[in-house]
Design a protein around this motif. Structure first.
Motif, short mmCIF file in Angstrom:
data_model
loop_
_atom_site.label_atom_id
_atom_site.label_comp_id
_atom_site.label_asym_id
_atom_site.label_seq_id
_atom_site.Cartn_x
_atom_site.Cartn_y
_atom_site.Cartn_z
N GLY A 1 0.80 -1.01 0.20
CA GLY A 1 0.05 0.03 0.12
C GLY A 1 0.54 1.54 0.31
N LYS B 1 -1.06 9.76 -14.89
CA LYS B 1 -1.89 9.00 -14.21
C LYS B 1 -3.60 10.41 -14.24
N TYR C 1 -7.79 9.34 -10.08
CA TYR C 1 -6.80 8.81 -9.44
C TYR C 1 -6.39 8.51 -8.28
N ARG D 1 3.69 5.89 -5.85
CA ARG D 1 4.09 6.00 -7.01
C ARG D 1 2.70 6.52 -8.09
N GLY D 2 2.00 6.69 -7.09
CA GLY D 2 0.24 6.94 -7.38
C GLY D 2 0.16 8.53 -7.88
N THR E 1 -9.09 6.61 -6.32
CA THR E 1 -8.51 5.26 -6.24
C THR E 1 -7.65 5.14 -4.61
N GLN F 1 2.35 1.59 -3.10
CA GLN F 1 1.20 1.98 -4.41
C GLN F 1 1.09 3.85 -4.40
N LYS G 1 -9.38 5.67 -1.81
CA LYS G 1 -10.22 4.15 -0.85
C LYS G 1 -9.39 3.20 -0.53
N LEU G 2 -7.98 3.25 -1.18
CA LEU G 2 -6.75 2.24 -0.86
C LEU G 2 -6.33 2.78 0.52
N ALA H 1 2.67 9.40 -10.52
CA ALA H 1 2.71 8.83 -10.88
C ALA H 1 0.98 10.22 -11.96
#
Lengths: 597, 388
Positions: free
Chosen positions: B328, B344, B348, B334-335, B351, B331, B354-355, B338
């Motif tokens: 997590g 992205k 995003y 990196r998220g 998303t 992510q 939520k993660l 991005a």
């Protein structure tokens, strides 16, 4: 202490269970399946993969059902929206870190992560693929086990197996955070650390991160080569496990079908490791009696006692690393696989009129350590590599599937001869205590001239899954030549699983126990729970295989190794007598001291 | 107290040469249950950040029937932006030891461990000398209790109580499953009361002045005072002991540089309070709790960089054992990278939120669970800075 009952509700259904039960176990009782990855019935709780999370009413966070004990009045929801979302996220996270080239994976179709991904209809595109940045390399240096970190989900089943169950600790968790991985000492390759090649990690790896090194293509090539004769041998435990990988339930005895399948695969001779198991009993039994005579009559203090069995190559590597001062205690007998290999390219080849260099010897084993054993430099006494390829039970199942053989419908066929006949004493080599029982059936009779004093020859005290078993047999009314053993009590001990072996060896090394003969098997339950047997494994499955082994023994016309007519023929025609010079040349070996690191 | 003013306090570092002797002599005459009642009455909550009532922790540990029990002082002060324990250990270590001895006497433990973070090893030599003197003092006074200091190896996760136990036991510092909680099965699987450095000093202070005086300060949910580590864009960085219950606005009035746009309360794992919420947020358990770290950011700072920094920290300092935290954190990091690069879509971020929410409810320990705090508060309040 009496256990209290605990009342709780799972998905609004009331249930009463004993205190100490986990939420996961309670849910299973109500037939609610909660997915798991790090959980394994043979291992202690980890609670680290988190796919088994469930909702507990009133709790701030979800709870890991595998690690959460039930409590009075607890209300659990295993399939709420919150749970499903979290679970799906967790599977997606694992996949983002996982090499998902499933079609070329050895575990394709048998991967627990793959099944979960399918079940939860995950959308892999949601998260960024992390695995390709990590520059993982595949460790295929070991002749037995391939370790591919790109497929590892860090559930630590292998680590718990290697540390707790096997007391080897070749695998451990290294680094932290994004760099965390399962590693060996200083990230050395698997063939240069304390790994015993037992393959118990392979049996428990949920993905393709730890698999056996397969030699299927090499064996097909040999079978297809018209120039060579391919001789195969099948270990005792294979016949009670193979069915599981071919659609049968655990505990099916498939000896005849297996032989039929091997013949249909194209092996030139289908022979039995059980034959050399009987041979082992004669060689090892004679060795034991000789040692006892030298120690007791000739008062030779250099004789090492207790004598320990040497059939299990994982155990051999373990003792070489951990108790190298006890190496003289090991029987010098090679394992049945290696005795067979040495004979296949000498005695058997001569019988058949084949040139030894044109014989390819293949063994089917419940074991991954046997792959390593076959590659040991000592194992070339025939003048060639005694055993060319070792296939696990799983690899054989795969070949049978590849060949399109409908296993269940096969007729039952018989092993070829010579080296295909065996006794019930040989087949029980596949269960913990079996070598001991077989040895006692023969040794007792040699010394006293009578059968062992147990009903139907079943030496019950050495059977079963207790970690360490002990038994004592009193030798009375001995034959004159064994008079020095009159009234002696033969003290025996048996351990299976290397953690138990370690316990027993520590006691032997400390001198807190005294035995004459010790049987050790590296794997839980003995070979029937070997690292090459069908996956999954758990105590219930192993128990079924054990029951099948003893059934097989009970149904054999010959129950004692020394009554195997082919063994008698072998001695008469080729070896002379047990522990003869020739027997020593071909059937005995020596061991190597190894460091811990 | 008045919520819109800060109020400085001087209890922790108060210069009182007789304190140790006074407290130890007083405690020796008390019944352990009365000590625990006094602690419960004071309302003192753990000063490491989680805020569990200290008296209750002692009560639970005392209630366990075991010959061996332990007191552990958590001196693994690893939360980014927190440096108050270092100062306490440097200036008044005897008050910490006294707190441990009081705890040991109250719960029936004969052994205490102080787990010192590796980065504070420069204090180790001095502490060992002082602890030896202190152990001798305890012996002279008839206490069956002694303290040993153990050094960490530099992992943030070892500040998590059960990972800390594993580390003292010589194992890899990974959090355990709970239950069982430390009060039942902690260090060496024995009942253990683990308290933060500052908490133990407050225990000493409460034993000296009584619960009443402590209780007078603070609010209903956040009694007493607390030591703050103040850093970032402030002209007055440093350590301050302040009464609890002030608003972020009052805090910023005193410590801000006039251009404060956000305060990160509680370190990297805490919550980011933006300027528009300064007036509404009380620093304490009714609002934004903190283990002491207060980081001020002015308008020259990029909140994207702040968040990225935190996430890099967590991605590295997660022990890696549980999936939500190990993967997590990577992510989330990196998220946002991005999204920043345009690889992205800005949506995003939803998303990822939520993660983060999943991490909050499914990670094995407080580390993974709290990554959502900075992530969601920064992404929600500084969305433009994250995207553009």
């Amino acid at each position: 202490m009496a256990k209290y009952n605990v009342n709780l509700k799972i998905n609004n259904i009331p249930i009463t269970v004993e205190e100490g039960t986990t939420v996961l176990e309670a849910a299973r009782k109500l037939n609610f399946r909660i997915p798991t990855l790090c959980q394994h019935p043979d291992l202690c709780v980890a609670g680290n993969c988190r796919v088994c999370v469930v909702e507990q009413k009133g709790a701030k966070t979800l709870v890991a059902s595998c690690a959460m004990p039930v409590s009075e009045g607890m209300e659990i929801f295993t399939n709420s929206e919150k749970v499903r979302t979290a679970r799906k996220h967790i599977i997606e996270l694992l996949l983002s870190e996982h090499n998902t080239e499933c079609t070329s994976c050895y575990k394709n179709g048998k991967c627990e992560l793959q099944s979960l991904a399918n079940e939860y209809l995950v959308n892999e595109k949601d998260f960024i693929k992390l695995v390709y940045d990590k520059k993982y390399t595949i460790d295929d240096f070991s002749p037995s086990i391939i370790k591919d970190d790109s497929k590892c989900i860090r559930c630590q089943r292998c680590v718990r197996t290697c540390t707790s169950m096997q007391y080897v600790s070749a695998l451990a968790v290294a680094y932290k955070g994004e760099h965390q991985k399962i590693s060996t000492f200083f990230e050395k390759p698997m063939n240069s650390v304390v790994c015993t090649n037992c393959g118990q990690c392979v049996n428990r790896c949920p993905t393709g991160a730890l698999v056996e090194k397969n030699y299927i293509d090499q064996v097909w090539d040999a079978i297809n080569d018209p120039e060579v004769h391919v001789v195969c041998q099948t270990a005792p435990a294979v016949r009670v496990g193979l069915g599981e990988d071919l659609g049968l339930t655990p505990g099916n005895r498939v000896t005849g079908k297996m032989v039929a399948a091997l013949k249909r695969l194209g092996f030139d001779s289908v022979l039995d490791t059980d034959f050399t198991a009987d041979l082992t009993i004669l060689e090892e039994g004679t060795e034991l009696l000789t040692r006892l005579k030298k120690a007791l009559v000739e008062k030779d203090e250099t004789i090492a006692l207790p004598m320990m069995t040497s059939c299990s190559p994982g155990w051999i590597k373990f003792i070489e690393h951990k108790f190298s001062n006890l190496l003289p205690n090991l029987s010098t007998c090679k394992s049945p696989q290696q005795m067979f290999g040495a004979l296949a390219k000498t005695f058997y080849a001569q019988k058949k009129g084949w040139r030894a260099d044109k014989v390819v010897s293949v063994s089917i084993m419940p074991c991954t350590a046997k792959k390593y054993e076959a590659n040991r430099p000592e194992m070339r006494d025939s003048g060639f590599k005694d055993v060319d390829y070792v296939l696990t039970t799983r690899e054989l199942a795969m070949m049978i599937r590849q060949a399109g053989i409908n296993f269940d419908e096969l007729p039952e066929e018989k092993y070829d001869s010579i080296m295909g006949t065996s006794s019930g004493a040989a087949v029980i080599f596949g269960a913990t205590g079996g070598v001991m029982e077989a040895a006692l059936r023969t040794a007792y009779e040699i010394v006293t001239g009578r059968e062992v004093p147990f009903k139907n020859l079943d030496i019950i005290p050495v059977r079963g899954f207790d970690g360490i078993k002990e038994t004592t047999i009193k030798l009375e009314n001995c034959k004159p030549e064994w008079g020095f053993l009159e009234g002696a009590e033969l003290k025996c001990a048996i351990a299976h699983g290397l953690a138990n072996a370690n316990k027993l060896m520590s006691a032997v090394a400390n001198g807190t126990v005294s035995y004459h003969f010790i049987e050790i098997m590296a794997c839980p339950g003995g070979c029937l729970g070997g690292g090459g047997q069908p996956i999954p494994t758990n105590e219930e499955i192993r128990r079924k295989r054990m029951e099948a082994i003893y059934e097989e023994d009970a149904n054999m016309p010959i129950r004692k190794s020394h009554e195997n007519p082919e063994i008698l023929q072998l001695y008469e025609e080729f070896l002379g007598k047990p522990n003869s010079h020739k027997a020593h040349e071909l059937l005995h070996t020596h061991y190597t001291k190894r460091k811990r690191y | 107290m008045e919520k819109n003013r800060i109020s400085k306090v001087d209890l922790i570092f108060e210069n009182d040469g007789t304190l140790v002797n006074t407290v130890l002599d007083k405690v020796k005459k008390m019944n352990p249950d009365d000590i625990i009642m006094e602690m419960i009455d004071s309302g003192l909550k753990g000063r490491g950040g989680a805020g569990f009532p200290t008296g209750l922790k002692w009560k639970f540990t005392k209630a366990e029937n075991s010959y061996d029990k332990y007191v552990v002082c958590n001196a693994d002060e690893g939360e980014p932006g927190t440096f108050k324990d270092r100062e306490i250990l440097d200036r008044v270590p005897e008050k910490v030891f006294t707190g441990m001895a009081v705890a040991g006497y109250a719960i029936g433990a004969r052994k205490g461990y102080m787990y010192l973070r590796a980065e504070y090893n420069f204090l180790l030599k001095g502490l060992i000398k002082k602890v030896e003197e202190f152990n001798k003092l305890l012996k002279d006074k008839g206490f069956d209790f002694n303290i040993e200091i153990r050094s960490g190896a530099g992992a943030y996760i070892c500040g998590e109580e059960s990972a800390l136990f594993e580390s003292i036991e010589g194992k890899r510092g990974e959090p355990r499953n709970k239950p069982p909680y430390p009060t039942v099965a902690g260090l060496f699987n024995k009942p253990t009361s683990i308290n933060n450095v500052e908490t133990l000093v407050y225990a000493t202070v409460i034993m000296k002045y009584g619960a009443e005086k402590f209780k007078e300060m603070g609010t209903k949910d956040s009694r007493g005072s607390k030591v703050f580590s103040i850093s970032g864009d402030t002209p007055n960085a440093g350590i301050y002991e302040l009464e609890l219950g002030m608003t972020v606005a009052a805090f910023v009035d005193e410590f801000g540089d006039g251009d404060t746009k956000a305060v990160q309360v509680g370190g990297a794992s805490g919550i980011c309070v933006p300027r528009k919420k300064f007036n509404d947020m009380i620093i304490g358990y009714e609002g934004v709790p903190t283990g002491g770290s207060m980081m001020l950011f002015n308008s020259s700072r990029s909140m994207y960089n702040v968040l990225k920094d935190y996430l890099e920290f967590f991605a590295e300092e997660s022990c890696g054992q549980c999936t939500p935290c190990r993967v997590g954190c990577q992510q989330l990091l990196r998220g946002i990278e991005a999204v920043k690069k345009g690889e992205k879509d800005p949506s995003y971020l939803e998303t990822l939120k939520k993660l983060a929410q999943t991490m909050k409810i499914s990670a094995k320990c407080g580390l993974g669970q709290s990554v959502a705090n900075p992530f969601i508060s920064i992404v929600d309040n500084f969305r433009e800075e994250i995207i553009y």
